[in-house]
Every structure is written in C-alpha cells, then in structure tokens.
Design an enzyme around this catalytic site. Structure first.
Site, mmCIF file in Angstrom:
data_model
loop_
_atom_site.group_PDB
_atom_site.id
_atom_site.type_symbol
_atom_site.label_atom_id
_atom_site.label_comp_id
_atom_site.label_asym_id
_atom_site.label_seq_id
_atom_site.Cartn_x
_atom_site.Cartn_y
_atom_site.Cartn_z
ATOM 1 N N VAL A 1 0.869 -1.191 0.000
ATOM 2 C CA VAL A 1 0.000 0.000 0.000
ATOM 3 C C VAL A 1 0.899 1.231 0.000
ATOM 4 C CG1 VAL A 1 -2.179 -0.818 0.952
ATOM 5 C CG2 VAL A 1 -0.287 -0.372 2.465
ATOM 6 N N CYS A 2 1.213 1.680 -1.203
ATOM 7 C CA CYS A 2 2.302 2.642 -1.337
ATOM 8 C C CYS A 2 1.824 4.044 -1.683
ATOM 9 C CB CYS A 2 3.208 2.219 -2.475
ATOM 10 S SG CYS A 2 3.748 0.545 -2.322
ATOM 11 N N THR A 3 2.768 4.965 -1.689
ATOM 12 C CA THR A 3 2.537 6.281 -2.273
ATOM 13 C C THR A 3 3.632 6.506 -3.301
ATOM 14 O OG1 THR A 3 1.658 7.081 -0.171
ATOM 15 C CG2 THR A 3 2.324 8.743 -1.784
#
Ligand SMILES: *[C@@H]1O[C@H](CO)[C@@H](O)[C@H](O)[C@H]1NC(C)=O
Ligand SMILES: *[C@@H]1O[C@H](CO)[C@@H](O)[C@H](O)[C@H]1NC(C)=O
Ligand SMILES: *[C@@H]1O[C@H](CO)[C@@H](O)[C@H](O)[C@H]1NC(C)=O
Ligand SMILES: *[C@@H]1O[C@H](CO)[C@@H](O)[C@H](O)[C@H]1NC(C)=O
Ligand SMILES: *[C@@H]1O[C@H](CO)[C@@H](O)[C@H](O)[C@H]1NC(C)=O
Ligand SMILES: *[C@@H]1O[C@H](CO)[C@@H](O)[C@H](O)[C@H]1NC(C)=O
EC number: 3.5.1.23
Length: 370
Positions: free
Chosen positions: A117-119
C-alpha cells in the site's frame, strides 16, 4: 463479501486493541539529508551482471542476505495463525496432506495479499526536470506485533532492502530498489530515459481470476512486477515504456507510475487485467505539475480508513512547483500518515542525473498502522 474486505476487517479488529486515532501531522520540512528517528539506515548497493546466466545472477546478494531471507522462512509458518478461520486451518491441512513445507503453502496462499500500500509521485520542477519519489509500504495483514506496535513482516523485510545496479557489458542498464530474492521490480530507473514504480490496485475486476487462470494453464497474462522488470530492462524511452505498461495483458490490476526525461512526461496508468482504464498525465497548462498515486483510482475518493492521498497532496501543494526537489519530495514522503508503520523504504529518483537513492524508514509512535 469480497475476501479482501474480509481480511481488512479481521486485520482492523486485530489492531483495534490499541487503535490510535488517525494520526496526521503538519507537512514536514528539513528532513533531508535523512537523519533522526524516521531514518533507520542506508540501503546497500549491489551489481547484477545481466551477461551471466539467470541462475547465477542473484548468488552474491542471496549469500549476503541469507540469514535475513531465512528468517522469513521461519516467519511465514507463524503467519498462518494470523489468518482468519477457516483459511488458516485449510492451509495447515494442505501442508500436511501435500508434504510441502507450511511456509511455502502460506506464501502461495497469501502472496497477493502481502500487499504494497504505497505512495508514488512524479513531479516536474520549474526547469522541466522530472522527480520521482515513492514510499514502499509493505506487510499489511501479516501480523501486528502488539508489544512493538509494528508489523511483523515489515520489520523483517527492512534488512532485505537492497539497491541493485543491473549491468550488461559492465554498463548500467537500469537500477532498482528491491527486496533480496524478489526478482520482479517495484521501483526502478533507466538513467536519462525513464523512472517507474508500481502500486497495488485492489479491484473486484479480477484480483484473483488471472492468477487462478495462470495456475490452470491459461498463461497469456503477465505478472505485473515481471512486466516492470522487462520494461526497465528493454524499453528505451518513456513512450515505449508507456505503451508496454498500458497494453500488455496482466494477471491482476495495478497502477504504474511512470516518469520520462522531458517536460510533461509523467503519468499514472490505471490498469485492469486486460486494458488501460486511464492514463493521467502531468499537464502544466491545467496547473497539474505533479501526479500522485496511492492505492485508489484518482477519479474516486480513497477509502476513508486509508487516506494518504489528501495529506500527500496537501504537502505537495504547500511545497509549490518552484520549490520541488529530491529534498522536498523526501519531506512530503516523511509526513505521517504518508509515512506509516508499513513504510519499509523511501526512494527518490532524478532521471536526468541518472540518480536513485533509497532510505530504510521507521515511523516512531504515535504513528498510523497504515
Ligand atoms: C521488538 O523490537 C525490538 C527493537 O526493534 C526488537 O529487538 C525485538 O526483537 C522486537 N520484538 C519482537 C517480538 O519482534
Ligand atoms: C567487465 O569488467 C571485468 C573487470 O572489471 C572484466 O573482467 C570483464 O571482461 C568485463 N566484461 C565485459 C563484458 O566487458
Ligand atoms: C530483454 O531482451 C533480451 C533480448 O531480447 C532478452 O534476452 C531478455 O530476456 C529480455 N529481458 C526481460 C526481463 O524480458
Ligand atoms: C530522453 O530519452 C530519449 C529516449 O530514450 C533519448 O533519445 C533522449 O536523448 C533523452 N533525453 C535526454 C535529455 O536525456
Ligand atoms: C492540490 O492542488 C490541486 C491542484 O490545484 C487541487 O486539485 C487539489 O484539490 C489540492 N489538494 C489538496 C489536498 O490541497
Ligand atoms: C520556497 O523557496 C523560497 C526560496 O528558496 C523560500 O523563500 C520559500 O520559503 C519556500 N517556500 C516553501 C513553501 O518552502
């Protein structure tokens, strides 16, 4: 109910025992060069020689990281107990019946849930240089350690983060930040040509179907992180990379975040398994000097429990295009909850300088679990 939602709820209830209210903070400044409690350490560089036969290429890295990789082997069987009933019992049953080690069976069953769950973001500075940054948030659902207030897998993965310089004929072809032993690519740069990151896309349109089809023998789709590897290795321009990422049939949905080497070349490609649903590009005329992706389609609201997009955009907007640089992108990626308990590493890339730098991260309390 969708299985992902189910796992999310189970995981939430596990963490809720020590639930902290949404913890957000003012946009950070002056965090770079990395230091202090959010900086756990530098990432070691290795070289992989693409002229070697594939089976030889990873030897040195794995020899160095063997102990850390083995820890995962011990850890994966423990994860089975964190999985919801009846999956946990079924998986143990499969291991017993098949004689395959429990850790491996767990891995087969959860590899798609070990999400990222990245940015990721690509921004253009006032001189037309493209800057690409990402936080790799990894290990959701894989066991919350109540005592340490940390995710088991996230902590075990931090020692496995490596930077790799992939070479052919002793010359750099591309560079990436990787987990040792993971042969796909999630973060990489082809110096002077393009930069690429991949974020997970949770979607009902075929999260598993492609993977099940693969197992059944229908193998026309491509593993997402193998596609990014191929693109980094073999595409030679932003346009070629964009076309391959948009048009290759995949096993599951994904977001590809791509930056080029000239003004306007930055985009988020939202993919279903079969096609590109949307390509969202930097468009200076519209005032869009950056594109930023977490794990939700950019035209929809993020899940209310997991809004890293608004805080990240707020900090980008506050920074302004005139002040954007590797340094200020690091500040944005250091602001909670963009930085959270899942954040394993932060990568900063400057395509025109051919530069990739990565830092192992920590998120001291108070800090959001994701
Ligand atoms: C908790 O964190 C400390 C320091 O990072 C570490 O030494 C210890 O092994 C951790 N405990 C568990 C149960 O993971
Ligand atoms: C790469 O460099 C090594 C020593 O630095 C040399 O032995 C080798 O022949 C070189 N390989 C190529 C393909 O140029
Ligand atoms: C890149 O292209 C070369 C030459 O066609 C091929 O041998 C290699 O397997 C390709 N790499 C990947 C990762 O697809
Ligand atoms: C940008 O990429 C293209 C395609 O790889 C290349 O031809 C061009 O020289 C690059 N421009 C710069 C400034 O590096
Ligand atoms: C940031 O700026 C963009 C462009 O002006 C705007 O669409 C967006 O709503 C802003 N977001 C935040 C969180 O400030
Ligand atoms: C942007 O940079 C200018 C000049 O370096 C500085 O005066 C200003 O405070 C900066 N703005 C922000 C929001 O950091």
């Amino acid at each position: 109910m969708d299985r992902l939602c189910y796992l999310l709820l189970v995981s939430l209830s596990a963490v809720s025992a020590q639930f902290v209210p949404p913890y957000t903070e003012e946009c950070q400044t002056g965090m770079y060069p990395p230091k202090g409690p959010t900086f756990k350490g530098p990432v070691t560089w290795y070289t992989i020689d693409l002229d070697l036969p594939p089976s030889e290429r990873w030897k040195l890295i794995i020899t160095d990281k063997k102990a850390a990789v083995r820890v995962l082997h011990v850890l994966f069987p423990l994860i089975v107990n964190t999985l919801p009933y009846p999956f946990n019992e079924e998986i143990k049953g499969v291991a017993t019946a098949s004689g395959v080690p429990l850790g491996e069976v767990v891995l087969y069953n959860i590899f798609y849930e070990i999400f990222t769950v990245c940015t990721s973001l690509v921004a253009e500075d006032s001189n037309g240089n493209l800057i690409h940054g990402r936080n790799m948030d990894f290990g959701l659902f894989m066991g919350w350690d109540m005592k340490n207030r940390s995710w088991l897998i996230t902590e075990k993965l931090k020692p496995l983060v490596v930077n790799i310089d992939f070479q052919r004929g002793n010359k750099t072809v591309f560079k990436s930040t990787n987990f040792a032993g993971y042969v796909g690519m999630l973060t990489g740069i082809k110096p002077h040509a393009f930069t690429l990151t991949m974020n997970e896309r949770f979607s009902l349109d075929g999260g598993y179907i492609g993977i099940v089809e693969w197992i059944l023998g229908n193998r026309d789709g491509m593993w997402m992180s193998f596609l990014t590897r191929s693109v980094l290795e073999n595409a030679t321009s932003y346009e070629e990379a964009k076309n391959l990422l948009a048009q290759t049939k995949l096993l599951a949905p994904a977001y590809f975040i791509l930056g080029g080497n000239q003004t306007g070349q930055g985009c988020v490609i939202t993919r279903s398994r079969v096609l590109s649903l949307d390509i969202w590009e930097i468009e200076l005329k519209l005032g869009r000097w950056y594109v930023l992706e977490t794990n939700y389609d950019h035209w929809k609201e993020p899940l209310f429990l997991d809004n890293r997009r608004t805080p990240a955009m707020k900090c980008m907007n506050q920074t302004t295009q005139a002040n954007i640089s590797l340094k200020t992108v690091y500040d944005v990626l250091s602001t909670k909850p963009v930085l959270n308990k899942l954040t394993t590493y932060t990568t900063l890339m400057d395509v025109n300088k051919g530069k990739l730098e990565s830092y192992i991260r920590d998120c001291p309390n108070p800090c959001m679990p994701w």
